[in-house]
Write a protein that holds these residues in place. Structure first.
Motif, mmCIF file in Angstrom:
data_model
loop_
_atom_site.group_PDB
_atom_site.id
_atom_site.type_symbol
_atom_site.label_atom_id
_atom_site.label_comp_id
_atom_site.label_asym_id
_atom_site.label_seq_id
_atom_site.Cartn_x
_atom_site.Cartn_y
_atom_site.Cartn_z
ATOM 1 N N VAL A 357 -12.736 35.486 -19.882
ATOM 2 C CA VAL A 357 -13.586 36.255 -20.793
ATOM 3 C C VAL A 357 -14.796 35.429 -21.230
ATOM 4 O O VAL A 357 -15.928 35.924 -21.294
ATOM 5 C CB VAL A 357 -12.758 36.725 -22.009
ATOM 6 C CG1 VAL A 357 -13.653 37.475 -22.988
ATOM 7 C CG2 VAL A 357 -11.612 37.596 -21.553
ATOM 8 N N SER A 358 -14.586 34.164 -21.521
ATOM 9 C CA SER A 358 -15.689 33.316 -21.958
ATOM 10 C C SER A 358 -16.740 33.153 -20.861
ATOM 11 O O SER A 358 -17.942 33.213 -21.118
ATOM 12 C CB SER A 358 -15.144 31.953 -22.377
ATOM 13 O OG SER A 358 -16.208 31.078 -22.726
ATOM 14 N N SER A 359 -16.286 32.983 -19.613
ATOM 15 C CA SER A 359 -17.244 32.841 -18.500
ATOM 16 C C SER A 359 -18.022 34.126 -18.281
ATOM 17 O O SER A 359 -19.235 34.107 -18.022
ATOM 18 C CB SER A 359 -16.497 32.447 -17.222
ATOM 19 O OG SER A 359 -15.807 31.229 -17.400
ATOM 20 N N LEU A 360 -17.344 35.298 -18.378
ATOM 21 C CA LEU A 360 -18.046 36.571 -18.211
ATOM 22 C C LEU A 360 -19.043 36.796 -19.340
ATOM 23 O O LEU A 360 -20.157 37.293 -19.118
ATOM 24 C CB LEU A 360 -17.030 37.711 -18.156
ATOM 25 C CG LEU A 360 -16.117 37.750 -16.918
ATOM 26 C CD1 LEU A 360 -15.082 38.867 -17.060
ATOM 27 C CD2 LEU A 360 -16.942 37.938 -15.660
ATOM 28 N N ARG A 361 -18.661 36.459 -20.576
ATOM 29 C CA ARG A 361 -19.579 36.620 -21.691
ATOM 30 C C ARG A 361 -20.824 35.735 -21.504
ATOM 31 O O ARG A 361 -21.942 36.173 -21.746
ATOM 32 C CB ARG A 361 -18.878 36.273 -23.003
ATOM 33 C CG ARG A 361 -19.777 36.483 -24.214
ATOM 34 C CD ARG A 361 -19.171 35.945 -25.480
ATOM 35 N NE ARG A 361 -17.878 36.540 -25.766
ATOM 36 C CZ ARG A 361 -16.725 35.901 -25.724
ATOM 37 N NH1 ARG A 361 -16.714 34.599 -25.400
ATOM 38 N NH2 ARG A 361 -15.593 36.511 -26.004
ATOM 39 N N ARG A 362 -20.618 34.502 -21.064
ATOM 40 C CA ARG A 362 -21.755 33.595 -20.865
ATOM 41 C C ARG A 362 -22.681 34.106 -19.773
ATOM 42 O O ARG A 362 -23.903 33.991 -19.876
ATOM 43 C CB ARG A 362 -21.227 32.203 -20.514
ATOM 44 C CG ARG A 362 -22.302 31.180 -20.169
ATOM 45 C CD ARG A 362 -21.682 29.822 -19.886
ATOM 46 N NE ARG A 362 -22.664 28.895 -19.348
ATOM 47 C CZ ARG A 362 -23.516 28.176 -20.078
ATOM 48 N NH1 ARG A 362 -23.491 28.288 -21.390
ATOM 49 N NH2 ARG A 362 -24.364 27.352 -19.507
ATOM 50 N N PHE A 363 -22.135 34.714 -18.732
ATOM 51 C CA PHE A 363 -22.962 35.171 -17.620
ATOM 52 C C PHE A 363 -23.711 36.469 -17.948
ATOM 53 O O PHE A 363 -24.901 36.593 -17.650
ATOM 54 C CB PHE A 363 -22.087 35.365 -16.372
ATOM 55 C CG PHE A 363 -22.852 35.847 -15.171
ATOM 56 C CD1 PHE A 363 -23.591 34.968 -14.401
ATOM 57 C CD2 PHE A 363 -22.840 37.193 -14.825
ATOM 58 C CE1 PHE A 363 -24.291 35.413 -13.300
ATOM 59 C CE2 PHE A 363 -23.544 37.649 -13.728
ATOM 60 C CZ PHE A 363 -24.281 36.759 -12.960
ATOM 61 N N PHE A 364 -23.044 37.428 -18.575
ATOM 62 C CA PHE A 364 -23.631 38.752 -18.728
ATOM 63 C C PHE A 364 -24.451 38.882 -20.025
ATOM 64 O O PHE A 364 -25.568 39.420 -19.990
ATOM 65 C CB PHE A 364 -22.542 39.830 -18.687
ATOM 66 C CG PHE A 364 -22.024 40.079 -17.306
ATOM 67 C CD1 PHE A 364 -22.763 40.828 -16.410
ATOM 68 C CD2 PHE A 364 -20.802 39.571 -16.902
ATOM 69 C CE1 PHE A 364 -22.295 41.071 -15.129
ATOM 70 C CE2 PHE A 364 -20.321 39.807 -15.631
ATOM 71 C CZ PHE A 364 -21.061 40.550 -14.732
ATOM 72 N N ILE A 365 -23.910 38.458 -21.142
ATOM 73 C CA ILE A 365 -24.617 38.705 -22.404
ATOM 74 C C ILE A 365 -25.037 37.413 -23.097
ATOM 75 O O ILE A 365 -25.643 37.455 -24.171
ATOM 76 C CB ILE A 365 -23.740 39.534 -23.366
ATOM 77 C CG1 ILE A 365 -22.467 38.762 -23.727
ATOM 78 C CG2 ILE A 365 -23.417 40.885 -22.758
ATOM 79 C CD1 ILE A 365 -21.611 39.489 -24.756
ATOM 80 N N GLY A 367 -24.399 33.509 -24.828
ATOM 81 C CA GLY A 367 -23.508 33.034 -25.871
ATOM 82 C C GLY A 367 -22.423 32.145 -25.305
ATOM 83 O O GLY A 367 -21.877 32.412 -24.239
ATOM 84 N N SER A 368 -22.141 31.069 -26.030
ATOM 85 C CA SER A 368 -21.128 30.112 -25.603
ATOM 86 C C SER A 368 -20.688 29.313 -26.812
ATOM 87 O O SER A 368 -21.358 29.324 -27.849
ATOM 88 C CB SER A 368 -21.674 29.191 -24.501
ATOM 89 O OG SER A 368 -22.848 28.538 -24.951
ATOM 90 N N PRO A 369 -19.562 28.624 -26.734
ATOM 91 C CA PRO A 369 -19.106 27.819 -27.878
ATOM 92 C C PRO A 369 -20.149 26.760 -28.257
ATOM 93 O O PRO A 369 -20.767 26.135 -27.393
ATOM 94 C CB PRO A 369 -17.811 27.181 -27.373
ATOM 95 C CG PRO A 369 -17.356 28.061 -26.267
ATOM 96 C CD PRO A 369 -18.596 28.600 -25.622
ATOM 97 N N GLU A 370 -20.329 26.574 -29.563
ATOM 98 C CA GLU A 370 -21.292 25.607 -30.080
ATOM 99 C C GLU A 370 -20.609 24.695 -31.083
ATOM 100 O O GLU A 370 -19.570 25.037 -31.655
ATOM 101 C CB GLU A 370 -22.474 26.323 -30.749
ATOM 102 C CG GLU A 370 -23.262 27.224 -29.829
ATOM 103 C CD GLU A 370 -24.449 27.846 -30.540
ATOM 104 O OE1 GLU A 370 -24.845 27.316 -31.601
ATOM 105 O OE2 GLU A 370 -24.954 28.868 -30.059
#
Length: 476
Positions: A357-365, A367-370
Protein backbone atom coordinates in the motif's frame (compact mmCIF):
# COMPACT_ATOMS: atom_id res chain seq x y z
CA UNK A 1 24.33 84.13 -42.95
CA UNK A 2 21.09 85.39 -44.41
CA UNK A 3 19.01 84.83 -41.27
CA UNK A 4 21.26 86.14 -38.53
CA UNK A 5 22.79 89.14 -40.28
CA UNK A 6 19.73 91.11 -39.13
CA UNK A 7 19.75 91.97 -35.44
CA UNK A 8 15.95 91.79 -35.24
CA UNK A 9 16.06 88.05 -35.98
CA UNK A 10 18.35 87.29 -33.02
CA UNK A 11 16.48 86.02 -29.98
CA UNK A 12 18.83 83.74 -28.03
CA UNK A 13 22.43 84.23 -26.84
CA UNK A 14 23.53 81.77 -29.53
CA UNK A 15 21.81 83.89 -32.19
CA UNK A 16 23.64 86.98 -30.94
CA UNK A 17 26.92 85.07 -31.08
CA UNK A 18 26.16 84.21 -34.70
CA UNK A 19 25.47 87.91 -35.37
CA UNK A 20 28.86 88.87 -33.93
CA UNK A 21 30.65 86.27 -36.04
CA UNK A 22 28.82 87.35 -39.22
CA UNK A 23 29.78 90.98 -38.68
CA UNK A 24 33.41 89.93 -38.14
CA UNK A 25 33.32 87.96 -41.40
CA UNK A 26 31.84 90.89 -43.31
CA UNK A 27 34.57 93.23 -42.04
CA UNK A 28 37.18 90.73 -43.21
CA UNK A 29 37.29 89.12 -46.63
CA UNK A 30 33.85 87.59 -46.20
CA UNK A 31 32.94 83.92 -46.52
CA UNK A 32 35.61 81.66 -47.90
CA UNK A 33 33.05 79.38 -49.57
CA UNK A 34 29.38 79.56 -50.37
CA UNK A 35 28.59 75.87 -50.46
CA UNK A 36 29.59 74.26 -47.12
CA UNK A 37 27.72 75.21 -43.92
CA UNK A 38 26.57 73.52 -40.70
CA UNK A 39 23.48 72.83 -38.66
CA UNK A 40 23.74 72.18 -34.90
CA UNK A 41 21.20 70.73 -32.51
CA UNK A 42 21.12 74.01 -30.55
CA UNK A 43 19.97 76.06 -33.54
CA UNK A 44 16.37 77.01 -33.01
CA UNK A 45 15.40 76.29 -36.59
CA UNK A 46 17.08 72.86 -36.86
CA UNK A 47 14.04 71.10 -35.38
CA UNK A 48 11.86 72.68 -38.06
CA UNK A 49 13.83 71.08 -40.90
CA UNK A 50 12.34 68.01 -42.59
CA UNK A 51 13.70 64.76 -41.23
CA UNK A 52 14.74 63.42 -44.62
CA UNK A 53 16.98 66.46 -45.07
CA UNK A 54 19.18 65.29 -42.17
CA UNK A 55 19.37 61.63 -43.20
CA UNK A 56 21.48 59.79 -45.71
CA UNK A 57 19.49 58.68 -48.75
CA UNK A 58 20.63 55.23 -49.82
CA UNK A 59 21.17 56.30 -53.41
CA UNK A 60 22.98 59.58 -52.73
CA UNK A 61 25.96 58.65 -50.58
CA UNK A 62 27.87 55.70 -52.01
CA UNK A 63 31.40 54.73 -52.89
CA UNK A 64 32.67 53.91 -56.33
CA UNK A 65 33.40 50.31 -55.37
CA UNK A 66 30.55 49.65 -52.96
CA UNK A 67 28.45 46.53 -53.10
CA UNK A 68 25.91 44.66 -51.00
CA UNK A 69 27.36 43.19 -47.84
CA UNK A 70 27.05 39.57 -46.76
CA UNK A 71 24.36 40.52 -44.25
CA UNK A 72 22.41 42.49 -46.87
CA UNK A 73 22.42 39.50 -49.22
CA UNK A 74 21.21 37.21 -46.45
CA UNK A 75 18.50 39.59 -45.31
CA UNK A 76 17.21 40.20 -48.85
CA UNK A 77 15.35 36.89 -48.80
CA UNK A 78 13.80 37.40 -45.39
CA UNK A 79 10.15 38.37 -45.49
CA UNK A 80 8.97 41.44 -43.65
CA UNK A 81 7.50 40.49 -40.32
CA UNK A 82 4.09 41.59 -39.27
CA UNK A 83 4.11 44.68 -37.07
CA UNK A 84 1.15 43.41 -35.09
CA UNK A 85 0.73 40.08 -33.41
CA UNK A 86 -2.76 38.65 -33.19
CA UNK A 87 -4.26 35.85 -31.16
CA UNK A 88 -5.36 32.56 -32.64
CA UNK A 89 -8.77 33.91 -33.56
CA UNK A 90 -7.23 37.13 -35.01
CA UNK A 91 -9.76 39.22 -33.18
CA UNK A 92 -7.81 41.25 -30.61
CA UNK A 93 -4.55 42.84 -31.85
CA UNK A 94 -1.80 43.12 -29.28
CA UNK A 95 0.59 46.02 -28.83
CA UNK A 96 3.02 46.85 -31.61
CA UNK A 97 6.45 45.33 -31.52
CA UNK A 98 8.17 48.52 -32.68
CA UNK A 99 7.27 51.88 -31.14
CA UNK A 100 8.12 54.41 -33.84
CA UNK A 101 7.56 57.51 -31.70
CA UNK A 102 8.43 56.59 -28.09
CA UNK A 103 7.65 59.06 -25.35
CA UNK A 104 10.16 60.09 -22.66
CA UNK A 105 8.29 58.06 -20.04
CA UNK A 106 8.37 54.99 -22.30
CA UNK A 107 12.12 55.37 -22.78
CA UNK A 108 12.70 55.62 -19.01
CA UNK A 109 10.52 52.61 -18.27
CA UNK A 110 12.16 50.54 -21.01
CA UNK A 111 15.66 51.25 -19.65
CA UNK A 112 17.00 52.39 -23.00
CA UNK A 113 20.56 53.68 -22.81
CA UNK A 114 20.28 57.21 -24.14
CA UNK A 115 23.34 59.34 -23.52
CA UNK A 116 23.04 63.06 -24.11
CA UNK A 117 24.75 63.71 -27.44
CA UNK A 118 25.62 66.98 -29.16
CA UNK A 119 25.19 66.83 -32.92
CA UNK A 120 26.55 68.90 -35.79
CA UNK A 121 25.51 68.32 -39.40
CA UNK A 122 27.90 69.48 -42.13
CA UNK A 123 25.80 70.41 -45.15
CA UNK A 124 26.58 71.34 -48.74
CA UNK A 125 24.70 73.44 -51.26
CA UNK A 126 25.22 71.53 -54.50
CA UNK A 127 23.12 73.76 -56.72
CA UNK A 128 24.47 74.97 -60.08
CA UNK A 129 26.30 78.34 -60.01
CA UNK A 130 23.93 81.26 -59.73
CA UNK A 131 21.19 79.23 -58.00
CA UNK A 132 22.68 78.93 -54.51
CA UNK A 133 20.58 79.35 -51.39
CA UNK A 134 17.66 77.03 -52.19
CA UNK A 135 16.77 74.39 -49.61
CA UNK A 136 16.00 71.66 -52.11
CA UNK A 137 19.67 71.72 -53.15
CA UNK A 138 21.02 71.14 -49.62
CA UNK A 139 22.65 67.75 -48.98
CA UNK A 140 24.03 66.19 -45.82
CA UNK A 141 27.74 65.40 -46.07
CA UNK A 142 28.84 64.52 -42.55
CA UNK A 143 27.39 64.10 -39.06
CA UNK A 144 29.53 64.51 -35.94
CA UNK A 145 28.18 63.50 -32.52
CA UNK A 146 29.88 63.77 -29.14
CA UNK A 147 28.92 63.17 -25.52
CA UNK A 148 30.24 64.21 -22.14
CA UNK A 149 32.54 61.17 -21.81
CA UNK A 150 34.65 62.22 -24.80
CA UNK A 151 33.20 59.83 -27.37
CA UNK A 152 33.12 61.26 -30.92
CA UNK A 153 31.03 59.57 -33.61
CA UNK A 154 31.69 60.48 -37.26
CA UNK A 155 29.33 59.29 -39.97
CA UNK A 156 30.35 58.36 -42.61
CA UNK A 157 33.76 57.16 -41.53
CA UNK A 158 37.07 58.58 -42.72
CA UNK A 159 38.17 57.35 -46.12
CA UNK A 160 41.60 56.21 -44.87
CA UNK A 161 42.99 55.76 -48.37
CA UNK A 162 39.82 54.19 -49.79
CA UNK A 163 37.83 55.44 -52.73
CA UNK A 164 35.96 58.73 -52.11
CA UNK A 165 32.25 58.80 -51.41
CA UNK A 166 29.92 59.86 -54.22
CA UNK A 167 27.06 62.30 -53.70
CA UNK A 168 24.59 62.18 -56.58
CA UNK A 169 22.23 65.15 -56.83
CA UNK A 170 18.56 64.89 -57.69
CA UNK A 171 17.59 66.80 -60.80
CA UNK A 172 17.89 66.90 -64.55
CA UNK A 173 21.67 66.74 -64.72
CA UNK A 174 22.23 64.35 -61.75
CA UNK A 175 25.65 65.69 -60.98
CA UNK A 176 28.14 63.50 -59.11
CA UNK A 177 30.27 65.04 -56.35
CA UNK A 178 33.25 63.22 -54.83
CA UNK A 179 33.57 63.48 -51.05
CA UNK A 180 36.77 62.79 -49.10
CA UNK A 181 36.56 62.71 -45.30
CA UNK A 182 39.99 62.96 -43.69
CA UNK A 183 41.22 63.41 -40.14
CA UNK A 184 43.56 66.42 -40.29
CA UNK A 185 44.10 66.77 -36.56
CA UNK A 186 47.74 67.18 -35.61
CA UNK A 187 49.31 64.08 -34.08
CA UNK A 188 50.09 64.19 -30.37
CA UNK A 189 53.72 64.74 -29.52
CA UNK A 190 55.59 62.16 -27.39
CA UNK A 191 55.93 64.70 -24.56
CA UNK A 192 52.20 65.30 -24.56
CA UNK A 193 51.49 61.56 -24.55
CA UNK A 194 53.81 61.04 -21.59
CA UNK A 195 52.24 63.97 -19.76
CA UNK A 196 48.77 62.55 -20.36
CA UNK A 197 49.80 59.08 -19.15
CA UNK A 198 51.33 60.55 -15.99
CA UNK A 199 48.15 62.50 -15.38
CA UNK A 200 46.04 59.33 -15.68
CA UNK A 201 48.42 57.43 -13.37
CA UNK A 202 48.16 60.21 -10.80
CA UNK A 203 44.38 60.12 -11.11
CA UNK A 204 44.27 56.34 -10.60
CA UNK A 205 46.59 56.54 -7.59
CA UNK A 206 44.42 59.20 -5.97
CA UNK A 207 41.30 57.16 -6.61
CA UNK A 208 42.97 54.09 -5.09
CA UNK A 209 43.97 56.09 -2.02
CA UNK A 210 40.41 57.35 -1.72
CA UNK A 211 39.04 53.78 -1.82
CA UNK A 212 41.62 52.67 0.75
CA UNK A 213 40.57 55.52 3.04
CA UNK A 214 36.97 54.32 2.81
CA UNK A 215 37.86 50.67 3.50
CA UNK A 216 40.57 51.23 6.11
CA UNK A 217 43.69 49.23 6.93
CA UNK A 218 42.48 47.24 9.95
CA UNK A 219 40.78 43.86 9.85
CA UNK A 220 37.38 43.50 11.41
CA UNK A 221 38.31 41.44 14.44
CA UNK A 222 35.88 39.49 16.63
CA UNK A 223 35.72 40.20 20.37
CA UNK A 224 38.28 38.69 22.70
CA UNK A 225 37.88 34.97 23.28
CA UNK A 226 35.37 34.45 20.42
CA UNK A 227 35.88 32.30 17.33
CA UNK A 228 34.21 33.65 14.20
CA UNK A 229 33.27 31.02 11.61
CA UNK A 230 32.21 32.13 8.12
CA UNK A 231 31.08 29.70 5.45
CA UNK A 232 30.30 30.48 1.82
CA UNK A 233 28.84 27.31 0.40
CA UNK A 234 27.20 25.95 -2.71
CA UNK A 235 24.81 23.06 -3.19
CA UNK A 236 26.32 21.73 -6.40
CA UNK A 237 24.26 18.74 -7.44
CA UNK A 238 22.15 15.76 -6.38
CA UNK A 239 22.15 12.37 -8.04
CA UNK A 240 20.85 8.85 -7.64
CA UNK A 241 17.30 9.72 -6.60
CA UNK A 242 14.20 7.90 -7.80
CA UNK A 243 12.09 10.81 -9.09
CA UNK A 244 12.80 14.01 -11.03
CA UNK A 245 12.15 17.74 -10.34
CA UNK A 246 14.14 17.84 -7.12
CA UNK A 247 14.57 20.62 -4.60
CA UNK A 248 16.37 20.74 -1.24
CA UNK A 249 15.27 22.25 2.04
CA UNK A 250 18.10 22.82 4.55
CA UNK A 251 18.63 24.47 7.93
CA UNK A 252 21.49 24.99 10.39
CA UNK A 253 21.62 23.83 14.00
CA UNK A 254 23.93 25.52 16.51
CA UNK A 255 25.17 23.47 19.51
CA UNK A 256 26.00 24.87 22.94
CA UNK A 257 28.33 27.90 23.16
CA UNK A 258 27.55 28.78 19.54
CA UNK A 259 25.51 31.80 18.44
CA UNK A 260 24.73 33.83 15.32
CA UNK A 261 23.70 37.33 14.34
CA UNK A 262 20.03 38.28 14.86
CA UNK A 263 19.37 38.84 11.16
CA UNK A 264 21.16 35.64 10.08
CA UNK A 265 18.91 33.23 8.22
CA UNK A 266 19.28 29.64 9.41
CA UNK A 267 17.36 27.91 6.63
CA UNK A 268 16.85 27.97 2.89
CA UNK A 269 15.18 26.26 -0.07
CA UNK A 270 16.72 25.71 -3.49
CA UNK A 271 14.99 26.05 -6.81
CA UNK A 272 13.31 23.05 -8.44
CA UNK A 273 15.77 21.39 -10.79
CA UNK A 274 15.16 18.87 -13.54
CA UNK A 275 17.70 16.06 -13.67
CA UNK A 276 20.03 15.44 -16.57
CA UNK A 277 21.20 12.00 -17.62
CA UNK A 278 24.97 11.57 -17.34
CA UNK A 279 26.04 8.03 -18.04
CA UNK A 280 23.80 5.73 -16.03
CA UNK A 281 22.74 8.28 -13.39
CA UNK A 282 20.36 11.23 -13.32
CA UNK A 283 22.08 14.35 -11.97
CA UNK A 284 20.29 17.56 -10.94
CA UNK A 285 22.63 20.59 -10.96
CA UNK A 286 21.49 23.23 -8.49
CA UNK A 287 24.53 25.54 -8.09
CA UNK A 288 22.65 27.15 -5.22
CA UNK A 289 24.81 29.51 -3.09
CA UNK A 290 24.35 30.06 0.64
CA UNK A 291 26.33 31.62 3.49
CA UNK A 292 26.36 31.14 7.26
CA UNK A 293 28.17 33.04 9.98
CA UNK A 294 28.44 31.69 13.52
CA UNK A 295 30.38 32.57 16.70
CA UNK A 296 31.85 30.22 19.30
CA UNK A 297 32.30 31.74 22.75
CA UNK A 298 34.21 30.09 25.58
CA UNK A 299 34.35 31.40 29.14
CA UNK A 300 38.08 30.66 29.38
CA UNK A 301 40.73 29.39 27.05
CA UNK A 302 41.39 25.68 27.13
CA UNK A 303 43.72 23.54 25.12
CA UNK A 304 40.99 21.03 24.32
CA UNK A 305 39.56 21.23 20.78
CA UNK A 306 35.98 22.23 20.05
CA UNK A 307 33.92 19.07 20.46
CA UNK A 308 30.68 20.20 18.82
CA UNK A 309 30.50 21.98 15.46
CA UNK A 310 27.37 23.38 13.79
CA UNK A 311 25.41 20.99 11.59
CA UNK A 312 23.49 21.53 8.35
CA UNK A 313 20.49 19.21 8.05
CA UNK A 314 18.90 18.89 4.62
CA UNK A 315 15.97 17.10 3.05
CA UNK A 316 15.65 16.25 -0.67
CA UNK A 317 12.13 16.39 -2.08
CA UNK A 318 10.44 16.02 -5.47
CA UNK A 319 7.34 17.68 -6.89
CA UNK A 320 5.97 16.80 -10.33
CA UNK A 321 3.45 18.51 -12.63
CA UNK A 322 0.55 16.73 -10.90
CA UNK A 323 1.60 18.28 -7.58
CA UNK A 324 2.66 14.90 -6.22
CA UNK A 325 5.01 15.53 -3.32
CA UNK A 326 7.56 12.90 -2.28
CA UNK A 327 10.41 12.77 0.22
CA UNK A 328 13.54 11.49 -1.51
CA UNK A 329 16.10 11.51 1.28
CA UNK A 330 17.54 13.00 4.48
CA UNK A 331 21.13 13.89 5.24
CA UNK A 332 23.40 16.13 7.30
CA UNK A 333 26.69 17.97 6.93
CA UNK A 334 29.12 18.92 9.71
CA UNK A 335 30.95 22.21 9.54
CA UNK A 336 34.58 21.42 8.61
CA UNK A 337 36.98 21.89 11.53
CA UNK A 338 39.73 23.14 9.18
CA UNK A 339 39.45 26.35 7.15
CA UNK A 340 39.83 26.34 3.40
CA UNK A 341 37.99 24.83 0.44
CA UNK A 342 36.16 21.53 0.89
CA UNK A 343 34.14 19.40 -1.53
CA UNK A 344 31.91 17.01 0.41
CA UNK A 345 29.45 14.41 -0.87
CA UNK A 346 26.72 13.46 1.63
CA UNK A 347 24.76 10.24 1.20
CA UNK A 348 21.07 10.23 2.09
CA UNK A 349 18.38 7.81 3.22
CA UNK A 350 14.63 7.96 3.70
CA UNK A 351 12.20 6.18 6.06
CA UNK A 352 10.69 3.09 4.54
CA UNK A 353 7.24 1.75 5.31
CA UNK A 354 6.87 -1.89 4.47
CA UNK A 355 3.93 -3.17 2.48
CA UNK A 356 2.44 -2.76 -0.96
CA UNK A 357 0.00 0.00 0.00
CA UNK A 358 2.80 2.42 0.84
CA UNK A 359 4.56 1.82 -2.50
CA UNK A 360 1.30 2.29 -4.44
CA UNK A 361 0.50 5.49 -2.54
CA UNK A 362 3.99 6.88 -3.26
CA UNK A 363 3.70 6.08 -6.97
CA UNK A 364 0.14 7.21 -7.70
CA UNK A 365 -0.72 10.06 -5.33
CA UNK A 366 2.61 10.89 -3.74
CA UNK A 367 3.36 11.11 -0.07
CA UNK A 368 5.73 9.00 1.98
CA UNK A 369 6.83 8.59 5.60
CA UNK A 370 8.66 11.65 6.96
CA UNK A 371 10.71 12.45 10.04
CA UNK A 372 8.96 14.63 12.56
CA UNK A 373 12.36 15.96 13.64
CA UNK A 374 14.92 16.18 10.77
CA UNK A 375 17.78 16.21 13.28
CA UNK A 376 16.95 12.50 13.92
CA UNK A 377 19.20 11.82 10.91
CA UNK A 378 22.04 12.34 13.37
CA UNK A 379 22.02 12.28 17.17
CA UNK A 380 19.73 15.24 17.95
CA UNK A 381 21.16 18.12 19.94
CA UNK A 382 18.22 17.86 22.37
CA UNK A 383 18.95 14.19 23.17
CA UNK A 384 20.23 13.85 26.75
CA UNK A 385 20.55 10.08 27.02
CA UNK A 386 23.65 7.96 26.75
CA UNK A 387 22.71 5.90 23.71
CA UNK A 388 20.15 6.54 20.93
CA UNK A 389 18.39 3.39 19.79
CA UNK A 390 16.98 3.09 16.26
CA UNK A 391 16.09 -0.57 16.56
CA UNK A 392 13.17 -1.52 14.29
CA UNK A 393 13.39 1.67 12.21
CA UNK A 394 13.37 0.72 8.51
CA UNK A 395 15.27 2.92 6.06
CA UNK A 396 16.32 2.86 2.42
CA UNK A 397 19.51 4.31 0.96
CA UNK A 398 18.70 6.77 -1.83
CA UNK A 399 21.10 9.24 -3.49
CA UNK A 400 23.79 11.77 -2.63
CA UNK A 401 24.21 15.53 -2.54
CA UNK A 402 27.50 17.35 -3.29
CA UNK A 403 28.54 20.56 -1.50
CA UNK A 404 31.34 23.05 -2.17
CA UNK A 405 32.38 24.89 1.01
CA UNK A 406 34.74 27.83 1.51
CA UNK A 407 35.40 28.21 5.25
CA UNK A 408 37.11 31.01 7.15
CA UNK A 409 37.97 31.04 10.87
CA UNK A 410 38.96 34.19 12.73
CA UNK A 411 39.80 34.51 16.43
CA UNK A 412 41.74 36.62 18.95
CA UNK A 413 43.99 35.11 21.60
CA UNK A 414 42.51 34.72 25.08
CA UNK A 415 45.11 35.16 27.84
CA UNK A 416 44.36 33.78 31.30
CA UNK A 417 46.72 33.71 34.30
CA UNK A 418 45.80 30.14 35.17
CA UNK A 419 46.43 28.92 31.63
CA UNK A 420 49.73 30.82 31.47
CA UNK A 421 50.82 29.21 34.74
CA UNK A 422 49.99 25.74 33.41
CA UNK A 423 51.89 26.38 30.21
CA UNK A 424 54.87 27.71 32.19
CA UNK A 425 54.95 24.55 34.32
CA UNK A 426 54.89 22.39 31.16
CA UNK A 427 57.84 24.31 29.72
CA UNK A 428 59.78 23.94 32.93
CA UNK A 429 59.13 20.20 32.99
CA UNK A 430 60.47 19.93 29.45
CA UNK A 431 63.58 22.02 30.23
CA UNK A 432 65.03 20.35 33.26
CA UNK A 433 62.63 18.68 35.59
CA UNK A 434 61.32 19.73 38.96
CA UNK A 435 64.76 20.46 40.50
CA UNK A 436 65.15 23.74 38.57
CA UNK A 437 61.49 24.71 38.66
CA UNK A 438 61.73 26.82 41.83
CA UNK A 439 64.69 28.90 40.63
CA UNK A 440 63.19 29.61 37.23
CA UNK A 441 59.81 30.54 38.76
CA UNK A 442 61.56 32.95 41.14
CA UNK A 443 63.35 34.64 38.23
CA UNK A 444 60.16 35.02 36.21
CA UNK A 445 58.20 36.41 39.13
CA UNK A 446 61.01 38.93 39.93
CA UNK A 447 61.05 40.01 36.29
CA UNK A 448 57.27 40.59 36.29
CA UNK A 449 57.48 42.62 39.54
CA UNK A 450 60.22 44.82 38.07
CA UNK A 451 58.23 45.34 34.90
CA UNK A 452 55.14 46.35 36.89
CA UNK A 453 57.18 48.88 38.92
CA UNK A 454 58.55 50.37 35.68
CA UNK A 455 55.03 50.77 34.24
CA UNK A 456 53.77 52.41 37.46
CA UNK A 457 56.70 54.85 37.47
CA UNK A 458 56.14 55.70 33.82
CA UNK A 459 52.44 56.43 34.41
CA UNK A 460 53.38 58.83 37.24
CA UNK A 461 55.60 61.00 34.99
CA UNK A 462 54.20 64.05 33.11
CA UNK A 463 53.02 63.50 29.55
CA UNK A 464 55.40 65.98 27.91
CA UNK A 465 58.41 64.38 29.59
CA UNK A 466 57.35 60.91 28.47
CA UNK A 467 56.86 62.10 24.87
CA UNK A 468 60.26 63.86 24.85
CA UNK A 469 62.00 60.80 26.21
CA UNK A 470 60.38 58.49 23.67
CA UNK A 471 61.21 60.91 20.84
CA UNK A 472 64.88 61.12 21.79
CA UNK A 473 65.01 57.35 22.16
CA UNK A 474 63.66 56.91 18.61
CA UNK A 475 66.18 59.40 17.19
CA UNK A 476 69.08 57.68 18.95
Amino acid sequence: MELFQNESACQTPLDRQYLTEIRALNKAKGRRNHRIFTYTDHDRFTSCLPIQQLQYPTDLLTTTKSGPTFLAERMASVRNRRQERRTLDSSIPKSKIVIWEPTEEFVKNSHVVNNAMQTMHIMADLAPPGRLGQKENEYLLLTIKTDGSGTVIVKPDFNKGKEPYRVVTVGEKREVWRLNVENVCTAMQPEEKEREQNMYKDLYVRHKEYLNSLVGQDFEMPPLGILRYMMNGEIVSAKGFEYDNLYIHFFMELPNNWSSLPFQSHSGVTQTCRAKTLGKENVAFFSYPFSFEAFYMSEKESEEPILQWPVIYFKVLSLDSWQRYRTEGYGYLLFPAMPGKHTITCHTWRPLQTGTVSSLRRFFIGGSPELEDPSYVRIPGTFKGERLSRFGFCTETTGSVTFNLHCLQQARAFVDATVMKKRRQKVLEQLGGFSQQGAVCTILEAFQRARKKMQDAREGLPRDLVNTTSHSHVES
